[in-house]
Design an enzyme around this catalytic site. Sequence first.
Site, PDB file in Angstrom:
ATOM      1  CE  LYS A  68     -95.431  35.381  34.977  1.00  0.00           C
ATOM      2  NZ  LYS A  68     -96.747  35.631  34.327  1.00  0.00           N
ATOM      3  CG  HIS A 130     -98.487  26.247  34.027  1.00  0.00           C
ATOM      4  ND1 HIS A 130     -97.451  26.770  33.286  1.00  0.00           N
ATOM      5  CD2 HIS A 130     -99.388  27.255  34.147  1.00  0.00           C
ATOM      6  CE1 HIS A 130     -97.729  28.025  32.976  1.00  0.00           C
ATOM      7  NE2 HIS A 130     -98.899  28.337  33.470  1.00  0.00           N
ATOM      8  CB  SER A 161     -90.912  36.492  35.513  1.00  0.00           C
ATOM      9  OG  SER A 161     -92.063  36.722  34.763  1.00  0.00           O
TER      10      SER A 161
END
Length: 315
Positions: A68, A130, A161
């Site tokens: 995010k 990630h 988020s």
Amino acid sequence: DKELTLQNEEDMYDKSIEQLPKALFSDKIELLEWEGFWSEPTIIKAAMKFKTTFQTEPNDVLLASSMKTGTTWLKAICACIMQGNKEEEDLLVKDNPHFHIPTIEAMNYFIKNPTQDLCTMHFPRLFHTHLPYRVLPDSIKNSDNCKIIYIARNPKDTLISMWHFFNHNHKRVEKNFPLEKVFECFCNGFHHYGPFFEHVLEYWKESKKKPQKILFLKYEDLKMDPKKEVKKIALFLGKPFDNEEDVEKVLWRCSLERLKNLEVNKSGSLFADIPNSSFFRKGVVGDWKNYMTPEMEEKLEKITSLKLQGSGLQL
Ligand code: A3P
């Protein structure tokens, strides 16, 4: 024989995973801890395979980020830049940015057979992760040929988020993640790919050591001066713009308003349980102010300044 070996390898990974510490994120999603970070079991398994088997090819580009923090935007921009911004068909109309630049450890194909599927990618290969820097394969860390672009975002907006993302899009579990719970998890570093601050700091420090190899970006800078940042990205990728019009074209093609309203993103779905629409929300800086209590703000700010102290990084 080959099949037996593959099965043995699978068993080996499954066994390793069984031993890892586990806990429930917001009382709902099981996360495991491996090498000091948390994620879902399938992701951890894919990360283990990635770390042990991956070999870079010349001119590979790896995009990296926490969850995010602007991943979708960065993917869209890089896909456009690499395409060369020709007049031809716009890639983003056909498919979501996550299709064009896969997140290695989250793609089904990688989870099944990483080496083979990465071999079928076009060159130069662009992929995303990630995962924290520390678990990247040595061949990425040690190669002068594989560049990395990292995008960071201020922790308060990242957290909000993330909270929205789980509440609106996680179909596997009941959609009820109270902000207080997600906040606690985030502050304790217990969330997907967390702890957040260690994630950012590792890439930040590496980018200071090797600025030719790692470009460190911030979501807020992209929002504030998108032209400057996009030119920086293009230059880093070895694809500098010839003129301002092309810069504007990339920015327009990748704008939130446009992507959000493309048919593929309104109705499509790349991952079984995550619709494409879930990657596009408000995209503003400071939206946290609409949700966090003053106590939360104070607590997270304290943690932020403590963690980033002396690093030269401001978020
Ligand atoms: P908000 O939830 O604050 O709106 P990621 O892509 O890493 O999952 O991050 C998602 C965040 O980036 C969301 O933030 C989303 O709205 C925002 N975003 C997605 N596409 C964007 C774009 N093209 N431009 C700006 N922000 C974008």
